[in-house]
Design a protein around this motif. Structure first.
Motif, short mmCIF file in Angstrom:
data_model
loop_
_atom_site.label_atom_id
_atom_site.label_comp_id
_atom_site.label_asym_id
_atom_site.label_seq_id
_atom_site.Cartn_x
_atom_site.Cartn_y
_atom_site.Cartn_z
N UNK A 255 -7.07 27.68 49.70
CA UNK A 255 -6.28 28.91 49.53
C UNK A 255 -4.83 28.59 49.22
N UNK A 256 -4.27 27.60 49.94
CA UNK A 256 -2.86 27.26 49.75
C UNK A 256 -2.60 26.59 48.40
N UNK A 257 -3.63 26.12 47.75
CA UNK A 257 -3.46 25.58 46.40
C UNK A 257 -3.14 26.70 45.41
N UNK A 258 -3.57 27.91 45.74
CA UNK A 258 -3.37 29.07 44.86
C UNK A 258 -2.17 29.91 45.29
N UNK A 259 -1.99 30.09 46.59
CA UNK A 259 -0.89 30.92 47.11
C UNK A 259 -0.30 30.20 48.32
N UNK A 260 1.01 29.92 48.25
CA UNK A 260 1.61 29.09 49.30
C UNK A 260 2.09 29.86 50.52
N UNK A 261 1.92 31.19 50.54
CA UNK A 261 2.31 31.98 51.70
C UNK A 261 1.60 33.33 51.65
N UNK A 262 1.64 34.03 52.74
CA UNK A 262 1.01 35.36 52.78
C UNK A 262 1.76 36.32 51.86
N UNK A 263 3.07 36.18 51.78
CA UNK A 263 3.85 37.03 50.89
C UNK A 263 3.48 36.78 49.43
N UNK A 264 3.32 35.50 49.07
CA UNK A 264 2.93 35.17 47.70
C UNK A 264 1.54 35.71 47.40
N UNK A 265 0.66 35.69 48.39
CA UNK A 265 -0.68 36.24 48.22
C UNK A 265 -0.62 37.74 48.00
N UNK A 266 0.22 38.43 48.76
CA UNK A 266 0.37 39.87 48.57
C UNK A 266 0.88 40.17 47.16
N UNK A 267 1.89 39.42 46.74
CA UNK A 267 2.43 39.64 45.40
C UNK A 267 1.38 39.37 44.33
N UNK A 268 0.58 38.33 44.52
CA UNK A 268 -0.49 38.03 43.58
C UNK A 268 -1.53 39.14 43.54
N UNK A 269 -1.81 39.71 44.70
CA UNK A 269 -2.76 40.83 44.77
C UNK A 269 -2.22 42.04 44.01
N UNK A 270 -0.95 42.34 44.18
CA UNK A 270 -0.35 43.47 43.47
C UNK A 270 -0.38 43.23 41.97
#
Length: 210
Positions: free
Chosen positions: A55-70
């Motif tokens: 998971x961290x290879x794709x998104x390095x933080x929960x905030x980055x994951x949220x932004x990627x989701x948006x």
């Protein structure tokens, strides 16, 4: 000149992209269920069927994951709406407004995307950076499309001048109420989003028409 990818490289890229989409889907499921504050990257990884390290290879933080989701869930939808509006340059402002509103209800409020709106409303005050990201990348673009339609209607004489009357916020308020109702109260009193949308459109048009 760019070298053509080999079949093996193309397959690897396709698998990588599919995994990213799977992660985004898992994030939406977990964020919608647990809320942004309480969600954990471990839980998202488990939901996606991958390791936390992957998971961290794709998104390095929960905030980055949220932004990627948006970006994945909302931006292509806005781009599709913009394309549809551009494809009908001779349409009346009223028809364009109906198109935008119906598109929003059918492709956002009547889908899992409404949970992103709920997350922003519920947790934006606690996490202003994600609220700002959503505003700058989603709401501002939706507002710009709506503003363009209104200005077109004023120029053609279909709509009266309504500058400074908070129209954008009033127009969005109806959608926010629908999102909240569908997400929270629908079990107790189901909402017919198609009918609600038509009422929302009629209210706007009755206030806009010259």
């Amino acid at each position: 000149m760019t070298e053509a990818k080999t079949p093996a490289e193309s397959r690897r890229e396709a698998r990588k992209e599919q995994r990213r989409l799977d992660i985004v889907d898992a994030a939406l499921t977990v964020f919608a269920r647990d809320g942004f504050a309480l969600s954990k990257m471990d839980t998202v990884a488990e939901q996606a069927g991958i390791s936390k390290g992957t998971l961290y290879l794709y998104f390095d933080s929960k905030e980055a994951l949220f932004e990627g989701m948006v970006r994945e869930k909302m931006l292509p939808t806005l781009e599709k709406l913009q394309s549809e509006l551009v494809a009908t340059p001779d349409a009346s402002a009223e028809d364009m407004l109906r198109m935008q509103m119906r598109f929003f209800y059918r492709n956002v409020l009547n889908t899992e995307r409404r949970h992103i709106m709920r997350l922003i409303m519920a947790e934006g005050p606690q996490f202003p950076h994600i609220a700002q990201f959503y505003y700058e990348n989603v709401m501002s673009r939706g507002k710009a499309l709506f503003k363009g339609i209104i200005e077109h209607g004023i120029r053609t004489g279909e709509f009266r001048t309504v500058e400074g009357h908070g129209l954008m916020k009033i127009a969005m308020a109806g959608g926010l109420v629908a999102a909240l109702w569908k997400t929270i109260f629908d079990t107790f009193e189901p909402i017919d989003l198609e009918a609600y949308c038509e009422t929302h459109i009629d209210v706007l048009l009755n206030g806009l028409k010259a």
